[in-house]
Design an enzyme around this catalytic site. Structure first.
Site, mmCIF file in Angstrom:
data_model
loop_
_atom_site.group_PDB
_atom_site.id
_atom_site.type_symbol
_atom_site.label_atom_id
_atom_site.label_comp_id
_atom_site.label_asym_id
_atom_site.label_seq_id
_atom_site.Cartn_x
_atom_site.Cartn_y
_atom_site.Cartn_z
ATOM 1 N N PHE A 160 53.777 9.268 -60.800
ATOM 2 C CA PHE A 160 54.813 9.261 -61.834
ATOM 3 C C PHE A 160 54.307 10.031 -63.073
ATOM 4 C CE2 PHE A 160 57.454 7.242 -65.114
ATOM 5 C CZ PHE A 160 58.696 7.272 -64.502
ATOM 6 N N ASP A 174 49.371 1.118 -59.916
ATOM 7 C CA ASP A 174 50.665 1.055 -60.582
ATOM 8 C C ASP A 174 51.648 0.414 -59.598
ATOM 9 O OD1 ASP A 174 53.246 1.604 -61.525
ATOM 10 O OD2 ASP A 174 52.546 3.345 -62.649
ATOM 11 N N TYR A 202 61.503 -4.207 -65.528
ATOM 12 C CA TYR A 202 62.956 -3.932 -65.636
ATOM 13 C C TYR A 202 63.529 -3.321 -64.370
ATOM 14 C CZ TYR A 202 60.997 0.582 -67.101
ATOM 15 O OH TYR A 202 60.264 1.742 -67.173
ATOM 16 N N LYS A 203 62.685 -3.156 -63.343
ATOM 17 C CA LYS A 203 63.168 -2.608 -62.076
ATOM 18 C C LYS A 203 63.571 -3.782 -61.179
ATOM 19 C CE LYS A 203 60.845 1.715 -62.948
ATOM 20 N NZ LYS A 203 59.636 2.537 -62.855
ATOM 21 N N ARG A 241 67.960 9.383 -54.745
ATOM 22 C CA ARG A 241 67.303 8.123 -54.381
ATOM 23 C C ARG A 241 68.344 7.022 -54.206
ATOM 24 N NH1 ARG A 241 62.440 6.575 -58.321
ATOM 25 N NH2 ARG A 241 64.224 6.412 -59.715
HETATM 26 C C1 PLP Z 1 59.219 3.311 -63.934
HETATM 27 C C2 PLP Z 1 57.782 3.732 -63.900
HETATM 28 C C3 PLP Z 1 57.033 3.804 -65.082
HETATM 29 C C4 PLP Z 1 57.728 3.589 -66.421
HETATM 30 O O1 PLP Z 1 56.885 3.453 -67.499
HETATM 31 P P1 PLP Z 1 57.527 2.991 -68.893
HETATM 32 O O2 PLP Z 1 56.412 2.959 -69.823
HETATM 33 O O3 PLP Z 1 58.194 1.679 -68.664
HETATM 34 O O4 PLP Z 1 58.562 4.007 -69.263
HETATM 35 C C5 PLP Z 1 55.693 4.131 -64.978
HETATM 36 N N1 PLP Z 1 55.109 4.360 -63.768
HETATM 37 C C6 PLP Z 1 55.825 4.298 -62.616
HETATM 38 C C7 PLP Z 1 55.173 4.540 -61.298
HETATM 39 C C8 PLP Z 1 57.179 3.983 -62.654
HETATM 40 O O5 PLP Z 1 57.891 3.941 -61.538
#
Ligand code: PLP
Length: 424
Positions: free
Chosen positions: A143, A220, A245-246, A394
């Site tokens: 990411f 992660d 939040y997911k 997705r």
């Molecule tokens: C959604 C996501 C994030 C989001 O990070 P935020 O700090 O909440 O914006 C980070 N890493 C991965 C792998 C994600 O899927």
């Protein structure tokens, strides 16, 4: 909608719809769907929500919880709330997450900052705990925030990023990790479920390989927590972060959780030492003394309002169990792939997620050069997937809130939108 007169099409439609309805009728988790706001209550115009892996739906329980909090918790208790409950809330919710979805003993999990900031703090702590080692291993398809944060840490600490070239339709394998780790590796940072392909990495095997090289690993868990069962303690995980939040439905911007294995907490010191990380928060002394335990990974005042809603999803998962969540997740993604093969493949769409359910998380990515336009058209039609460069759509399937019929409606809408756009 397109006029469909081809009788084979109609037969397909009926079969798949019947299959979806039968799957819903025998789904042991079907009842959870109505516990979400915006479903069957006339308040939402969304036909199919396929993006719970980016932002989960709110639960009805959270609406009540937040309302009660505003009136009673905040409105009446006022600043007394800190002593009565809020100071401990990052850790009580952290332990509930640990019990329910992480497979972790208490005292190692906490609600902290955003995933990005927490990733920075814990990755910095980890590389500093391996002095003399010069490399951070990360994959090219991780990411963006993970790659950017690590790039910043590498510059700050004079380290080098060692890239694993990841297959964007699969993910990082133990063999690839074994090739790059060695005596120079301080830290390996990978995602458990790849955000693009949905590939599910082998956490215990990769962690073991990194440990054999003397390195630490930060996982992660953003796309796996609440969707894929985790056994952080049994897998020997060092450090982890994950979104709330997911699949945990904490709401937009709800703070992330962090996990630091108990026996590493003395060794891992994070860079943003604030008053909330101090041994005695209200001593307010001239010098910083870190707290023992997970409190040392906080920095400033915890985001109490932001951590309310996630508790209701954690409670639902505690009720039904992660194994049931995973079983439904697999059934939903299998169904989406079957519909894709039947309807979308003839239109030139390819599945860019692993076909082996054992190596797949909770979403399915389907590729076609027109997916950016398809996604825009679907949003106009109240069908909500998301688009990821270069041409992936997705299909995110949240097991507690998504039905098979909703999945059916979503993939049928993708087919129709693609047909409408390519026939123009
Ligand atoms: C959604 C996501 C994030 C989001 O990070 P935020 O700090 O909440 O914006 C980070 N890493 C991965 C792998 C994600 O899927």
């Amino acid at each position: 909608m397109t006029d469909r007169t081809d009788p084979t099409d109609l037969a397909d439609l009926t079969d798949h719809l019947a299959a979806a309805r039968a799957a819903d009728a025998s789904d042991p988790l079907a009842g959870y769907r109505t516990r979400f706001a915006g479903i069957d209550d006339g308040s939402s115009d969304v036909v199919a929500y396929l993006d719970g892996n980016s932002l989960g739906r709110p639960t009805r329980a959270s609406i009540d919880r937040i309302q009660r909090f505003l009136v009673e918790g905040w409105g009446n208790r006022l600043i007394r709330g800190w002593d009565e409950e809020w100071m401990e809330l990052p850790f009580t919710i952290g332990d509930a997450i640990a019990d329910t979805v992480l497979g972790a003993a208490h005292g190692q999990t906490f609600i902290g900052d955003s995933t990005t900031v927490l990733l920075y703090k814990l990755a910095r702590a980890a590389v500093d705990a391996r002095p003399g080692r010069t490399e951070i291993v990360v994959d090219t398809d991780n990411f963006p925030t993970d790659r950017y944060v690590l790039d910043g840490i590498a510059r700050e600490r004079g380290l080098t990023l060692r890239w694993i070239q990841a297959d964007t339709e699969a993910g990082v394998t133990p063999e690839q990790v074994a090739e790059v780790v060695g005596p120079e590796t301080a830290l390996v940072v990978l995602s458990h479920v790849a955000y693009r392909s949905g590939f599910l990495a082998d956490v215990p095997a990769i962690t073991r390989i990194a440990h054999d090289a003397g390195a630490l690993v930060l996982w992660d868990l953003c796309h796996s927590v609440g969707s894929v069962p985790l056994e952080l303690d049994a897998w020997g995980v060092d450090v982890a972060v994950g979104c709330t939040y997911k699949y945990l439905n904490g709401g937009p911007g709800s703070p992330a959780f962090g996990y630091v294995r108990a026996d590493l907490q003395g060794e891992l010191t994070q860079p943003i030492q604030g008053w909330m990380s101090a041994a005695d928060v209200f001593l307010m002394g001239p010098e910083f003394q870190p707290a023992t335990g997970a409190r040392r990974y906080l920095s400033g005042t915890p985001a109490i309002v932001g951590m309310l809603a996630m508790q209701d999803t954690v409670a639902m998962i505690a009720e039904c169990g992660m194994d049931a969540v995973r079983a439904k997740s697999i059934a939903l993604t299998e169904f989406a792939i079957a519909l894709t093969d039947d309807w979308l493949r003839p239109l030139g769409v390819t599945v860019a997620s692993p076909r082996d359910a054992e190596r797949r998380g909770g979403h399915v990515t389907v590729n076609h050069p027109a997916m950016r336009e398809v996604t825009a058209l679907l949003w106009e039609r109240d069908v909500i997937p998301d688009f990821r460069d270069p041409n992936g759509l997705r299909i995110g399937l949240s097991p507690l809130s998504t039905s098979f019929e909703e999945t059916y409606l979503g993939v049928a809408a993708i087919r129709d939108a693609l047909g409408d756009l390519t026939n123009e």
